[in-house]
Design a protein around this motif. Sequence first.
Motif, PDB file in Angstrom:
ATOM      1  N   ARG A   1       0.843  -1.210   0.000  1.00  0.00           N
ATOM      2  CA  ARG A   1       0.000   0.000   0.000  1.00  0.00           C
ATOM      3  C   ARG A   1       0.871   1.251   0.000  1.00  0.00           C
ATOM      4  NH1 ARG A   1      -5.346   0.534   2.025  1.00  0.00           N
ATOM      5  NH2 ARG A   1      -4.672   2.026   3.593  1.00  0.00           N
ATOM      6  N   TRP A   2       0.578   2.120  -0.979  1.00  0.00           N
ATOM      7  CA  TRP A   2       1.307   3.376  -1.143  1.00  0.00           C
ATOM      8  C   TRP A   2       0.356   4.520  -0.838  1.00  0.00           C
ATOM      9  CZ3 TRP A   2       2.562   5.788  -6.528  1.00  0.00           C
ATOM     10  CH2 TRP A   2       3.397   6.906  -6.360  1.00  0.00           C
ATOM     11  N   LEU A   3       0.595   5.245   0.232  1.00  0.00           N
ATOM     12  CA  LEU A   3      -0.221   6.375   0.625  1.00  0.00           C
ATOM     13  C   LEU A   3       0.360   7.638   0.020  1.00  0.00           C
ATOM     14  CD1 LEU A   3      -0.627   5.509   4.439  1.00  0.00           C
ATOM     15  CD2 LEU A   3      -1.933   4.622   2.480  1.00  0.00           C
ATOM     16  N   VAL A   4      -0.430   8.335  -0.799  1.00  0.00           N
ATOM     17  CA  VAL A   4       0.057   9.511  -1.531  1.00  0.00           C
ATOM     18  C   VAL A   4      -0.788  10.714  -1.136  1.00  0.00           C
ATOM     19  CG1 VAL A   4       0.663  10.460  -3.769  1.00  0.00           C
ATOM     20  CG2 VAL A   4       0.648   7.987  -3.454  1.00  0.00           C
ATOM     21  N   TYR A   5      -0.167  11.645  -0.399  1.00  0.00           N
ATOM     22  CA  TYR A   5      -0.863  12.841   0.070  1.00  0.00           C
ATOM     23  C   TYR A   5      -0.454  14.050  -0.774  1.00  0.00           C
ATOM     24  CZ  TYR A   5      -1.643  17.054   2.847  1.00  0.00           C
ATOM     25  OH  TYR A   5      -2.005  18.306   3.246  1.00  0.00           O
ATOM     26  N   GLY A   6      -1.425  14.897  -1.085  1.00  0.00           N
ATOM     27  CA  GLY A   6      -1.104  16.091  -1.855  1.00  0.00           C
ATOM     28  C   GLY A   6      -2.329  16.940  -2.118  1.00  0.00           C
ATOM     29  N   ASP A   7      -2.274  17.708  -3.203  1.00  0.00           N
ATOM     30  CA  ASP A   7      -3.336  18.645  -3.553  1.00  0.00           C
ATOM     31  C   ASP A   7      -4.023  18.194  -4.838  1.00  0.00           C
ATOM     32  OD1 ASP A   7      -1.424  19.381  -5.498  1.00  0.00           O
ATOM     33  OD2 ASP A   7      -0.599  20.914  -4.181  1.00  0.00           O
ATOM     34  N   SER A   8      -4.543  19.142  -5.623  1.00  0.00           N
ATOM     35  CA  SER A   8      -5.291  18.770  -6.824  1.00  0.00           C
ATOM     36  C   SER A   8      -4.410  18.099  -7.870  1.00  0.00           C
ATOM     37  CB  SER A   8      -5.956  20.014  -7.434  1.00  0.00           C
ATOM     38  OG  SER A   8      -4.988  21.012  -7.738  1.00  0.00           O
ATOM     39  N   ILE A   9      -3.118  18.422  -7.881  1.00  0.00           N
ATOM     40  CA  ILE A   9      -2.223  17.783  -8.844  1.00  0.00           C
ATOM     41  C   ILE A   9      -2.097  16.297  -8.518  1.00  0.00           C
ATOM     42  CG2 ILE A   9       0.141  17.734  -9.731  1.00  0.00           C
ATOM     43  CD1 ILE A   9       0.245  20.768  -9.209  1.00  0.00           C
ATOM     44  N   THR A  10      -1.989  15.983  -7.233  1.00  0.00           N
ATOM     45  CA  THR A  10      -1.968  14.579  -6.811  1.00  0.00           C
ATOM     46  C   THR A  10      -3.313  13.919  -7.064  1.00  0.00           C
ATOM     47  OG1 THR A  10      -0.278  14.989  -5.138  1.00  0.00           O
ATOM     48  CG2 THR A  10      -1.669  13.058  -4.810  1.00  0.00           C
ATOM     49  N   GLU A  11      -4.399  14.666  -6.831  1.00  0.00           N
ATOM     50  CA  GLU A  11      -5.732  14.105  -7.067  1.00  0.00           C
ATOM     51  C   GLU A  11      -5.933  13.765  -8.537  1.00  0.00           C
ATOM     52  OE1 GLU A  11      -9.777  16.180  -6.562  1.00  0.00           O
ATOM     53  OE2 GLU A  11      -9.317  15.458  -4.550  1.00  0.00           O
ATOM     54  N   GLY A  12      -5.174  14.426  -9.420  1.00  0.00           N
ATOM     55  CA  GLY A  12      -5.221  14.056 -10.827  1.00  0.00           C
ATOM     56  C   GLY A  12      -5.916  15.030 -11.741  1.00  0.00           C
ATOM     57  N   TRP A  13      -6.079  16.280 -11.320  1.00  0.00           N
ATOM     58  CA  TRP A  13      -6.816  17.236 -12.156  1.00  0.00           C
ATOM     59  C   TRP A  13      -6.156  17.445 -13.506  1.00  0.00           C
ATOM     60  CZ3 TRP A  13      -9.599  21.824  -9.464  1.00  0.00           C
ATOM     61  CH2 TRP A  13     -10.556  21.311  -8.585  1.00  0.00           C
ATOM     62  N   TRP A  14      -7.023  17.555 -14.487  1.00  0.00           N
ATOM     63  CA  TRP A  14      -6.726  17.742 -15.902  1.00  0.00           C
ATOM     64  C   TRP A  14      -6.123  16.509 -16.562  1.00  0.00           C
ATOM     65  CZ3 TRP A  14      -9.686  20.899 -18.065  1.00  0.00           C
ATOM     66  CH2 TRP A  14      -9.994  22.139 -17.514  1.00  0.00           C
ATOM     67  N   SER A  15      -5.935  15.421 -15.817  1.00  0.00           N
ATOM     68  CA  SER A  15      -5.722  14.152 -16.518  1.00  0.00           C
ATOM     69  C   SER A  15      -7.058  13.769 -17.136  1.00  0.00           C
ATOM     70  CB  SER A  15      -5.241  13.059 -15.563  1.00  0.00           C
ATOM     71  OG  SER A  15      -6.196  12.800 -14.557  1.00  0.00           O
ATOM     72  N   THR A  16      -7.020  13.146 -18.307  1.00  0.00           N
ATOM     73  CA  THR A  16      -8.272  12.854 -19.000  1.00  0.00           C
ATOM     74  C   THR A  16      -9.017  11.655 -18.437  1.00  0.00           C
ATOM     75  OG1 THR A  16      -7.043  11.568 -20.645  1.00  0.00           O
ATOM     76  CG2 THR A  16      -7.500  13.864 -21.181  1.00  0.00           C
TER      77      THR A  16
END
Length: 361
Positions: free
Chosen positions: A145-160
Amino acid sequence: MIDGWLDPAPFLRGVAWRDGRRAVRADPADVDRLPWDIVQRCAVPVGVRLEFTARGATAVDLRYRAALPGPADALRDLAHTFALWHDGALVSEVTEDPAQETVVRIGLPDDRGRFTVHPPESQCPEILGLRPVGGSIAPAPPQPRWLVYGDSITEGWWSTRPAHAWPAVAGRTLGLDTVNLGQAGAGRGELAVAEQLASLPGDLLTLAFGTNCWSRTPFSAPLLYETVRAFIALVRRGHPDTPMLVLSPVLRPEAERTPNALGATLAALRTALEEAVLAGIAAGDDRLALLPGLGILTPEHLTDGLHPNDAGHALMADAVASALREARFVTPSRREPLNGPQGLSPAAPAASSRRPAGSGP
């Protein structure tokens, strides 16, 4: 099993917490300490997916429930796309209109190995059950399990697509169960979030935040330095020996040399974050590593001057995966080279962008 429907719980991956049957990304027993924007974003099941193996099955049926679009919403912008991946490559996509409850059928190739279904994220869909057609399916073997904390870039915004966000790409490449804890509009190093992260089981950690500390909630460089030190210290209370990679903010051209309300440029905030991580390493945390974010992207990789496009997400995934390998926090997977999203036309329609209307960075 009821009427052939299997409980989805053993098949779900990327799950942090549950609120009843729903997968959520903040501890439901501790939400009263969190800002409202974090609570709102963490209700969206970003990165949650189904993973299974199949024997003789020609398709899988998914029964799910989603919130109905509001009267002002355009269905074309909220179409639900289910993407089937097999051994690191996109196989097919099935698109449906949102419905309060419905069944979608996804055809399966005649092959063994690991299948992954990335459901849509808009309208907060809840998977109610799955059912094989013409054979059997079983939960895929667990992965670290890889826990990845961040903002909208981590959430994946503007990826299709959800599968093209950098945590999904890197996790797929490295054979990890990615738990996406990106919080669009937030991801500011909130200490209550650090304590929740400390309580969450995981084999690997990545922290990637800082850009929202420039404008949305302005920080000074000294404040961010101390926040990063405190955030890491609180996470370490629950993960004293867990490998942790910290990614500093990637390029944001408008912010690099422009002071915020407290006089800090993004360049200064980036330096403060990196110095805080290096101080932790110098103090003896040999399970901590730093990945400087500035050189990863160029302006052509930014859709709106802030969020990466698919190519930018692929570059970030490549950089993070390489840094994890160099730090010897992971061993390479042979399943998929990091060469960007596979199987989709680069001319994806604008309506498939994952940025919710009216939301922040």
